[in-house]
Design a protein around this motif. Structure first.
Motif, short mmCIF file in Angstrom:
data_model
loop_
_atom_site.label_atom_id
_atom_site.label_comp_id
_atom_site.label_asym_id
_atom_site.label_seq_id
_atom_site.Cartn_x
_atom_site.Cartn_y
_atom_site.Cartn_z
N ILE A 62 0.84 -1.21 0.00
CA ILE A 62 0.00 0.00 0.00
C ILE A 62 0.88 1.26 0.00
N ALA A 63 1.92 1.25 0.81
CA ALA A 63 2.85 2.39 0.85
C ALA A 63 3.54 2.56 -0.50
N ASN A 64 3.89 1.46 -1.14
CA ASN A 64 4.53 1.52 -2.46
C ASN A 64 3.60 2.10 -3.52
N LEU A 65 2.33 1.69 -3.49
CA LEU A 65 1.36 2.22 -4.46
C LEU A 65 1.15 3.72 -4.26
N LEU A 66 1.22 4.16 -3.02
CA LEU A 66 1.09 5.59 -2.74
C LEU A 66 2.20 6.38 -3.40
N VAL A 67 3.43 5.90 -3.28
CA VAL A 67 4.55 6.64 -3.88
C VAL A 67 4.56 6.48 -5.40
N CYS A 68 4.12 5.33 -5.91
CA CYS A 68 4.04 5.14 -7.37
C CYS A 68 3.08 6.14 -8.01
N SER A 69 2.03 6.53 -7.25
CA SER A 69 1.04 7.47 -7.79
C SER A 69 1.64 8.86 -8.03
N THR A 70 2.76 9.16 -7.38
CA THR A 70 3.38 10.48 -7.57
C THR A 70 4.44 10.49 -8.66
N MET A 71 4.85 9.32 -9.13
CA MET A 71 5.98 9.26 -10.08
C MET A 71 5.73 9.98 -11.40
N ALA A 101 3.51 11.90 0.03
CA ALA A 101 3.50 10.49 -0.37
C ALA A 101 4.89 9.87 -0.24
N MET A 102 5.92 10.59 -0.68
CA MET A 102 7.28 10.04 -0.63
C MET A 102 7.76 9.84 0.79
N GLN A 103 7.57 10.87 1.63
CA GLN A 103 8.05 10.77 3.01
C GLN A 103 7.27 9.71 3.79
N SER A 105 5.64 7.05 2.52
CA SER A 105 6.01 5.73 2.01
C SER A 105 7.40 5.31 2.48
N MET A 106 8.35 6.26 2.43
CA MET A 106 9.73 5.93 2.77
C MET A 106 9.86 5.42 4.20
N TYR A 107 9.26 6.14 5.15
CA TYR A 107 9.47 5.78 6.55
C TYR A 107 8.56 4.65 7.01
N ILE A 108 7.42 4.50 6.35
CA ILE A 108 6.61 3.31 6.62
C ILE A 108 7.33 2.08 6.08
N SER A 109 7.92 2.19 4.89
CA SER A 109 8.66 1.07 4.31
C SER A 109 9.85 0.68 5.18
N ILE A 110 10.61 1.68 5.62
CA ILE A 110 11.77 1.42 6.49
C ILE A 110 11.34 0.70 7.75
N THR A 111 10.26 1.19 8.36
CA THR A 111 9.78 0.60 9.62
C THR A 111 9.27 -0.82 9.40
N ILE A 112 8.48 -1.02 8.36
CA ILE A 112 7.91 -2.35 8.12
C ILE A 112 8.98 -3.35 7.74
N VAL A 170 3.30 13.33 11.79
CA VAL A 170 4.49 14.18 11.75
C VAL A 170 4.57 14.93 10.42
N THR A 171 4.24 14.25 9.32
CA THR A 171 4.44 14.82 7.99
C THR A 171 3.38 15.87 7.63
#
Length: 352
Positions: A62-71, A101-103, A105-112, A170-171
């Protein structure tokens, strides 16, 4: 004061930024969208989300799809952003929705990714070998309880919800402040400007928090890998691993893959980001251009992780791999059957 002096500096994107980055982001959008949509479909339709690892990987998708939508917007920004007006709709989408979206996705991905590594380590340590060859850890009641929690799907679900709330909490306020307050402090004409790249005067504190966040989880995964290697070394000295050898090697490989992703995709970005904010307050326009371009390419490297995660899912989850194989096998069989039907129909028509 340094940033106010920077307002007179005109950022000039190089050919690498205006050509290479749009091509990379367009490619990542195509591969990432396809891979993550397929991954989400497999997780939601064919794999029960009651397993701890599946809960983590579903949230990762889900986090990846969020950042893909901004590409697509990022590709357009680097191609033509230096010609956009700062107040244009496209510029606001890139600066605010893109950043969010980037921030996120990035920190959710790192955490997960970190929780996935710890979960795999905890599952492996559930064996009797754990208590036999790790007495010092076994005596630590808190450590045992923590590892036990990471094996529970309910805990994984609550943990993922908490991660989304914390990161968005935070974001969003920082972005809203930049949107409503910062534009009134200084007039900016072009979208590709130091203000878009720097992120506003409120960016320093969140950057320090985010950098500390990353290194906390980076060292956690590193510790998990070191503990597992140390554990395996003790077992091999005292007994024969036997049938469990493949399981141990698989978990070891999985944690190593996660560590590799954090090191290759995220570590350069988080080492450079504090340096970027420390050196950016300068009157040297050429240095500012170099700093901005370096930051953008390292950001692209971090974002690229979202498009490679479907491959990571193949390595981390056997059930996902099996369902993906069955999906393509079924599609291939249907295609061959359809082709055979067409050929049979054509042959009948010719015989008539």
């Amino acid at each position: 004061m340094g940033l106010m002096r920077n307002s007179t500096c005109l950022l000039q994107p190089s050919l690498a930024s205006t050509v290479v980055l749009p091509i990379i982001y367009s490619f990542l959008f195509i591969t990432g969208s396809f891979g993550n949509i397929l991954s989400y479909w497999i997780f939601s339709k064919h794999i029960a989300t009651k397993r701890t690892q599946n809960i983590y990987l579903t949230n990762l998708v889900i986090a990846n799809l969020l950042v893909c939508s901004t590409m697509p917007f990022l590709a357009a920004y680097f191609a033509d952003g230096y010609q956009w007006a700062y107040e244009s709709v496209l510029c606001k989408i890139v600066n605010y929705f893109g950043t969010l979206a980037m921030q996120t996705s990035m920190y959710i991905s790192i955490t997960i990714l970190c929780w996935t590594a710890v979960s795999q380590y905890a599952t492996l340590m559930k064996n009797n070998d754990y208590t036999q060859y790790s007495p010092s850890v076994n005596e630590n009641f808190f450590y045992k309880c923590l590892l036990d929690k990471f094996r529970q799907p309910k805990f994984a679900k609550y943990l993922c919800i908490s991660i989304w709330i914390i990161v968005l909490g935070v974001t969003i306020p920082v972005i809203m402040y930049d949107y409503h307050v910062e534009p009134n402090q200084e007039q900016v004409d072009r979208c590709y400007h130091w203000k878009s790249e720097y992120g506003g005067l409120t960016a320093k504190i969140p950057v320090l928090i985010a950098t500390a966040w990353f290194f906390l989880f980076f060292t956690t995964v590193l510790f998990s890998y070191y503990s597992l290697v140390n554990h395996l070394s003790k077992i091999q000295k005292n007994s024969c691993i036997g049938k469990k050898h493949l399981i141990y090697c698989t978990v070891k490989r999985n944690i190593f893959v996660i560590q590799l992703i954090l090191t290759v995709c995220f570590l350069p970005y988080h080492i450079f980001r504090p340096i970027f904010y420390a050196l950016f307050a300068s009157e040297d326009c050429q240095r500012m251009n170099y700093l901005v371009e370096t930051k953008n390419f390292l950001t692209c490297l971090a974002v690229a992780k979202s498009s490679t995660d479907p491959v990571v899912n193949l390595l981390l989850d056997k059930t996902f791999k099996k369902n993906l194989y069955n999906f393509f096998r079924k599609s291939s069989l249907q295609h061959h059957k359809h082709t055979a039907d067409i050929e049979e129909t054509t042959q009948m028509c010719r015989n008539k």
